[in-house]
Design an enzyme around this catalytic site. Structure first.
Site, PDB file in Angstrom:
ATOM      1  N   ARG A 191      -7.535   1.838   6.348  1.00 48.02           N
ATOM      2  CA  ARG A 191      -7.614   3.126   7.046  1.00 48.02           C
ATOM      3  C   ARG A 191      -8.914   3.817   6.684  1.00 48.02           C
ATOM      4  O   ARG A 191      -9.493   3.587   5.644  1.00 48.02           O
ATOM      5  CB  ARG A 191      -6.433   4.013   6.629  1.00 48.02           C
ATOM      6  CG  ARG A 191      -5.112   3.564   7.230  1.00 48.02           C
ATOM      7  CD  ARG A 191      -3.971   4.457   6.767  1.00 48.02           C
ATOM      8  NE  ARG A 191      -4.098   5.797   7.293  1.00 48.02           N
ATOM      9  CZ  ARG A 191      -4.032   6.912   6.553  1.00 48.02           C
ATOM     10  NH1 ARG A 191      -3.854   6.845   5.256  1.00 48.02           N
ATOM     11  NH2 ARG A 191      -4.142   8.092   7.104  1.00 48.02           N
ATOM     12  N   LYS A 225      -0.743   1.574  -5.447  1.00 47.83           N
ATOM     13  CA  LYS A 225      -0.654   1.064  -4.077  1.00 47.83           C
ATOM     14  C   LYS A 225      -0.478  -0.468  -4.065  1.00 47.83           C
ATOM     15  O   LYS A 225      -1.259  -1.203  -4.657  1.00 47.83           O
ATOM     16  CB  LYS A 225      -1.919   1.445  -3.314  1.00 47.83           C
ATOM     17  CG  LYS A 225      -1.897   1.020  -1.864  1.00 47.83           C
ATOM     18  CD  LYS A 225      -2.874   1.836  -1.048  1.00 47.83           C
ATOM     19  CE  LYS A 225      -3.010   1.299   0.353  1.00 47.83           C
ATOM     20  NZ  LYS A 225      -3.759   2.170   1.248  1.00 47.83           N
ATOM     21  N   ARG A 230      -3.415  13.821  -2.246  1.00 50.55           N
ATOM     22  CA  ARG A 230      -3.585  13.496  -3.676  1.00 50.55           C
ATOM     23  C   ARG A 230      -2.549  14.239  -4.491  1.00 50.55           C
ATOM     24  O   ARG A 230      -2.159  15.347  -4.121  1.00 50.55           O
ATOM     25  CB  ARG A 230      -4.963  13.966  -4.186  1.00 50.55           C
ATOM     26  CG  ARG A 230      -6.134  13.522  -3.360  1.00 50.55           C
ATOM     27  CD  ARG A 230      -6.884  12.373  -4.041  1.00 50.55           C
ATOM     28  NE  ARG A 230      -7.782  11.773  -3.069  1.00 50.55           N
ATOM     29  CZ  ARG A 230      -9.026  12.183  -2.861  1.00 50.55           C
ATOM     30  NH1 ARG A 230      -9.519  13.171  -3.569  1.00 50.55           N
ATOM     31  NH2 ARG A 230      -9.781  11.589  -1.955  1.00 50.55           N
TER      32      ARG A 230
HETATM   33  C1  BTN Z   1      -4.793   0.885   4.407  1.00 54.97           C
HETATM   34  O1  BTN Z   1      -5.979   1.220   4.273  1.00 54.97           O
HETATM   35  O2  BTN Z   1      -3.923   1.296   3.647  1.00 54.97           O
HETATM   36  C2  BTN Z   1      -4.406  -0.057   5.517  1.00 54.97           C
HETATM   37  C3  BTN Z   1      -4.635  -1.483   5.142  1.00 54.97           C
HETATM   38  C4  BTN Z   1      -4.208  -2.461   6.223  1.00 54.97           C
HETATM   39  C5  BTN Z   1      -4.595  -3.884   5.891  1.00 54.97           C
HETATM   40  C6  BTN Z   1      -4.047  -4.872   6.875  1.00 54.97           C
HETATM   41  S1  BTN Z   1      -4.219  -6.538   6.313  1.00 54.97           S
HETATM   42  C7  BTN Z   1      -3.696  -7.111   7.882  1.00 54.97           C
HETATM   43  C8  BTN Z   1      -4.380  -6.229   8.900  1.00 54.97           C
HETATM   44  N1  BTN Z   1      -5.712  -6.712   9.170  1.00 54.97           N
HETATM   45  C9  BTN Z   1      -6.657  -5.852   8.788  1.00 54.97           C
HETATM   46  O3  BTN Z   1      -7.878  -6.033   8.908  1.00 54.97           O
HETATM   47  N2  BTN Z   1      -6.088  -4.769   8.248  1.00 54.97           N
HETATM   48  C10 BTN Z   1      -4.637  -4.858   8.259  1.00 54.97           C
END
Ligand code: BTN
Length: 316
Positions: free
Chosen positions: A114, A179, A313
């Protein structure tokens, strides 16, 4: 390279001649491929004269045949290396493939998180899962969708016996406060009418070290000490996700999913700061409303906050 890495995945020594025999390659051919594995997949291989080659860390690779063969609500295709499973699924939707379908990968070269972040995606260690689902009936179907997916991921982890799982608004999954999984939803089509949601899920499963994460993180392996079978988790996730999405589409987030999210809310009644650019709101995190907005009590009044650019946060 999948077959070669699969032979080495047990973390034991394999001689060049054994590997050559199994893969019908010369020893020089094996050596060349091992260099490729090191360079392009980032795997560490130990070479000891007289013993052969071994991976410094054993891996649990995805079982492609098992994934292809299961009775599943949607097909789950396993690929070895891709830029991002979300990008693969978006491209397929754009060229007309019909949802629902999912793609999982052993490794992502440009895993996306994100707010423009990079998602650490080493070979064979974690789950990188993207699902395309069609949402009809207007934009309210998107309300709370990412929180519903968070519930599905958290409940999948609980169902396989992982404890200390929590949710941080909007959709981080935490393990002992750190996380362990993230969710990135991207849209294709018209959000006000018929659109396809690409639901990307990353779960840190067997990863033990990485320099690519800039926040407190954990993995199932770090928390439990076990090497986890990722195929089983992918199958469990598919099943739970299907049930949660069906409920979301039928009843919306505001019914039982909201209560399930709140039951897992890790920061409930904690003092928090909500950051949006240079703007900061401070208060006490309460629950979430029927649209998935976070409720924060500020000066005795509960206010609802939502939006993809917000960052939450704990106040220290
Ligand atoms: C976040 O930042 O918390 C979201 C992370 C999401 C990662 C997943 S892995 C599968 C899919 N492909 C990606 O490039 N991103 C999501």
């Amino acid at each position: 390279m999948y077959e070669l890495i699969a032979l080495l995945s047990d973390g034991k020594f394999h001689s060049g001649s054994e590997l050559g025999h199994r893969l019908e390659l010369t020893r020089a051919g094996i050596w060349k491929r091992l260099q490729h594995v090191k360079l392009h997949h980032g795997l560490e291989i130990l070479a000891v004269p007289g013993k052969g080659y071994k991976l410094t860390r054993p891996l649990h690779l995805l079982d492609r045949d098992q994934l292809a063969g299961i009775m599943s609500p949607w097909p789950v295709e396993s690929v070895e290396l891709t830029d991002s499973t979300n990008a693969v699924v978006l491209r397929r939707v754009a060229r007309g493939d019909t949802p629902p379908f999912a793609v999982v990968a052993e490794q992502q070269s440009s895993g996306r998180g994100r707010r423009g972040r990079v998602w650490a995606s080493p070979y064979g260690e974690n789950i990188y899962y993207s699902l395309a689902v069609e949402l009809t009936g207007g934009s309210h179907r998107l309300d709370g969708l990412s929180l519903t997916v968070g519930v599905a991921v958290a409940e999948t982890l609980l169902s396989i016996g992982v404890s200390n799982v929590g949710l941080k608004w909007p959709n981080d999954v935490l393990l002992a406060g750190r996380k362990v999984a993230g969710i990135l939803i991207e849209l294709h089509g018209d959000p006000m009418d018929i659109c396809t949601a690409i639901i990307g899920i990353g779960i840190n499963v067997n990863m033990q070290v990485t320099e690519a994460v800039d926040q407190p993180w954990s993995s199932l392996r770090l928390q439990t000490g076990c090497l986890w079978d990722r195929t089983t988790i992918v199958m469990g996730l598919t099943k739970t996700l299907n049930a949660c999405l069906a409920e979301h589409i039928q009843d919306g987030f505001g019914c039982s999913l909201r209560g399930r999210w709140e039951a897992l809310h890790a920061w409930r009644d904690q003092p928090v700061s909500l950051i949006s650019g240079i703007h900061i709101e401070e208060g006490i995190a309460r629950g979430v409303d029927e649209r998935g907005a976070l409720l924060i009590e500020i000066d005795g009044v509960e206010r609802a906050f939502s939006g993809g650019e917000l960052s939450l946060r704990l106040k220290t």
